[in-house]
Scaffold this motif. Sequence first.
Motif, PDB file in Angstrom:
ATOM      1  N   ALA A   1       0.845  -1.157   0.275  1.00 24.13           N
ATOM      2  CA  ALA A   1       0.007  -0.175  -0.220  1.00 24.13           C
ATOM      3  C   ALA A   1       1.324   1.394  -0.229  1.00 24.13           C
ATOM      4  N   VAL A   2       2.076   1.421   1.148  1.00 26.09           N
ATOM      5  CA  VAL A   2       2.972   2.328   0.667  1.00 26.09           C
ATOM      6  C   VAL A   2       3.633   2.302  -0.837  1.00 26.09           C
ATOM      7  N   GLN A   3       3.704   1.740  -1.301  1.00 27.92           N
ATOM      8  CA  GLN A   3       4.783   1.505  -2.590  1.00 27.92           C
ATOM      9  C   GLN A   3       3.520   2.169  -3.647  1.00 27.92           C
ATOM     10  N   ALA A   4       2.428   1.843  -3.584  1.00 32.50           N
ATOM     11  CA  ALA A   4       1.088   2.536  -4.366  1.00 32.50           C
ATOM     12  C   ALA A   4       0.612   3.668  -3.422  1.00 32.50           C
ATOM     13  N   THR A   5       1.654   4.618  -2.615  1.00 29.18           N
ATOM     14  CA  THR A   5       1.608   6.004  -2.154  1.00 29.18           C
ATOM     15  C   THR A   5       2.711   6.644  -2.911  1.00 29.18           C
ATOM     16  N   LEU A   6       3.306   5.802  -2.716  1.00 29.02           N
ATOM     17  CA  LEU A   6       4.594   6.843  -3.463  1.00 29.02           C
ATOM     18  C   LEU A   6       4.747   7.212  -4.876  1.00 29.02           C
ATOM     19  N   ALA A   7       4.084   5.962  -5.786  1.00 28.58           N
ATOM     20  CA  ALA A   7       4.079   5.394  -6.778  1.00 28.58           C
ATOM     21  C   ALA A   7       2.896   7.250  -7.069  1.00 28.58           C
TER      22      ALA A   7
ATOM     23  N   ALA B   1       3.740   8.743   3.158  1.00 29.43           N
ATOM     24  CA  ALA B   1       2.925   7.705   3.962  1.00 29.43           C
ATOM     25  C   ALA B   1       3.492   7.730   5.235  1.00 29.43           C
ATOM     26  N   ILE B   2       2.491   7.917   6.239  1.00 24.18           N
ATOM     27  CA  ILE B   2       2.897   7.554   7.818  1.00 24.18           C
ATOM     28  C   ILE B   2       2.847   6.680   8.333  1.00 24.18           C
TER      29      ILE B   2
ATOM     30  N   PHE C   1      10.752  -1.973   6.181  1.00 22.77           N
ATOM     31  CA  PHE C   1      10.373  -1.173   5.189  1.00 22.77           C
ATOM     32  C   PHE C   1      11.790  -0.299   4.469  1.00 22.77           C
ATOM     33  N   GLN C   2      12.968  -0.060   5.478  1.00 23.62           N
ATOM     34  CA  GLN C   2      13.716   0.314   4.745  1.00 23.62           C
ATOM     35  C   GLN C   2      14.374  -0.436   4.238  1.00 23.62           C
ATOM     36  N   ALA C   3      13.975  -1.708   3.730  1.00 23.80           N
ATOM     37  CA  ALA C   3      14.757  -2.782   2.835  1.00 23.80           C
ATOM     38  C   ALA C   3      13.937  -2.557   1.538  1.00 23.80           C
ATOM     39  N   ARG C   4      12.891  -2.646   1.725  1.00 21.67           N
ATOM     40  CA  ARG C   4      12.317  -2.227   0.484  1.00 21.67           C
ATOM     41  C   ARG C   4      11.687  -0.856  -0.248  1.00 21.67           C
TER      42      ARG C   4
END
Length: 729
Positions: free
Chosen positions: A249-255, A260-261, A277-280
């Motif tokens: 979901a964060v990925q989609a938000t960034l895209a 995101a928080i 999260f850091q690794a991704r």
Amino acid sequence: MNANLASPRPLIARVEPLTRTRAVRGPFDYRLRPEQSDVAVGALLRVPFGRQTTLGVVLELATESALAPERLAEPDAVLGPGVPADLVELAAWIAEQYCSTPARALSLLLPPGTAARVGRPKPVLVAELTEAGARALRDGGRLTERQRAALTVLETGGPALATALGTATLRRLETRGLLALRPLEKASRPDAVAVGRRLDGAPALTADQQRALETVLAALGGNGRRPAPERFLLHGVTGSGKTEVYLQAVQATLAAGRGAIVLVPEIGLTPQTVGRFQARFGDIVAVLHSGLGQRERHEEWMRLRAGEARVCIGPRSAVFAPLHDIGLIVVDEEHDGSYKHEGDPRYDARAVAQRRAEQHRAVLIAGSATPRPESVVDLRRLRLPERIDGRPLPPVDVLDMRGLHHPLHPVTRMALADVRAAGTKAIVLLNRRGWSNFLSCRGCGHVWMCPNCEVALVLHRAQGTLACHHCGHRRRAPSRCLQCGSTSVARHGAGTESIEQELREAFGSELPVFRLDADAAAGKGRLAQMLARFEAAPSGVLVGTQMVAKGHDFAGVALGVVLDADQTLRFPDFRAEERTFALLTQLAGRVGRGEDGGRVLVQTLAPDARSIALAAHHDADGFLAVELRRREALGYPPYGTLIRIVCASPDAGDALSLASRLHGLIVPSGAAVLGPAPLFKLRGRFRSQLVIKCGDRLPTLRAVGAAVDACAADAVRRGISVSVDPDPQ
Ligand code: ADP
Ligand code: ZN
Ligand code: ZN
């Protein structure tokens, strides 16, 4: 001709002075000098205030003031851009919702280090194992336990943030050449404290994860003008892969170009989540937590403010991250009590997250295996009913301890012996630190009490002290009774320290014991180290307080044990059942995540208690249904609001009389005011409590605020403190 063109009107800044006193309420008008014309809402100023100067935040800009321009003072200095305008608005909301003041609310969300005047930021350091370090580990070089643990973390997980491991320990290792410390570079390879299993890329989602994610993505993709942004409750059993749903979901938000928080209960206990999260996402992730030095925190904060970082992960206070355009807010483990702030304003980060999501038209996801009844009613539920790979939840046996005197039930002892024989792992939870509950004299019955609080002192044998767990008072452990001189002192009950000893004696060195509680984990980085050591060990027992139940993902834990499971039930509190259910379910959630499954044993004096029996059946729905019915009948949240007011004073009569006066002043509109009722003495102060139960939240909060304001000056003069806690936990 328009006179304004000839002499432009002055620019007025409405400024809230940052004072702690309740009596002073801004905003106050100041006239900006021409060179200060770029000051915006949220800017931080130093302003003359009465005969002093103070810090203040600009709430509003105006061209007119009720006062004549020549009567307005000018700010001494502009200290920086301060906070974004949406946070200024959020502070006003917090002040109202939590019966606080705008100044106190604003001071929650200022740039870190504002009060201390920030200097040049120090770089965030990353530690990396050197070959010499790897050799020292392999060949059993001269290392303290702490040093070995730090190196082990680096060996198993790769480079890690220095603060997570304890910078002092790392510096000593650096001088010996066993590791290298380097500043975190932009676009460096992502760093994480590696505890728990790691995923490389994103895995293929299970059907349940996919379904949940698609619902969230549909909400994220909706245009920003929908009237109410969606709020979800991701109710997934332990090990069902909730984090992977957050990640995508964060990925989609960034895209989509938004930020995101991600809120987590406590960084020290959840390094895995942060690590994932850091690794991704690498450097676009900023971490805000108290383990960072003030300058590091300031640097992370500035990266967010500047838009360099667009994901902020952190505990409670990360809800105030200065992101520009928030598309998603995640609250992981939403049942966790750490989301409630203890000081004034007593905000609840979960409620603030909802408010912030509304402000930004962002999607909110609260996730838990044991969601709060409030969230079940308020949010749209998405479910992950099974563990990844369809592994079953572990079977739970409830062991009746009535009539037994040994702290470990015979079944528990046998199960631990099996763990030792099989070379697997166990987690033992006892929600009480120290050696024993309390001491009493066998001669005269004297009980050692805290001089400041009406509670018994707890023995900490390793330190040879008695300690108060409320105020921190310490004294030497007694060898004889002060009242009668008897040398026969009885110890009652067990704590994590004595259970640790018990396990060592019963199972010897073949089953190493790791203790995790506030005593064992004191000091930066100690928590992560202890968890890493337990994970790296082939076999062992992790024993500790509720910390051991929090979100860890260890393979090979074949046994979970809860000692004194009804301890949390004995609190006189309407959340006691909810807490007990959550604690047992979360502990069971750490067990059986490997191929070999596992089991859970629950020792209790109340085997029939509803929350214990339902947790043993993994029946969250059954528990929620009964709990919601009970709350509805009693008018408790989510069917009503509770507000707690506590008056505290060195004089018992003063505390009581102020509480009575407040009771008289709060004119309820459909609210019930209960009390005053005495609470136990704490930190040398007698306390008296009112509890207000109401259906109409905001009007009642306003009535409470007005009553407290009316008494504030008198209370200050007499040294009585008044704390107002809406939604007490
Ligand atoms: P929860 O937060 O729901 O307790 P986690 O997010 O910790 O669960 O996930 C449990 C484990 O399953 C983790 O090790 C995680 O990496 C792994 N996992 C999650 N989703 C998948 C997937 N789709 N395929 C394989 N493994 C997964
Ligand atoms: Zn005695
Ligand atoms: Zn005390």
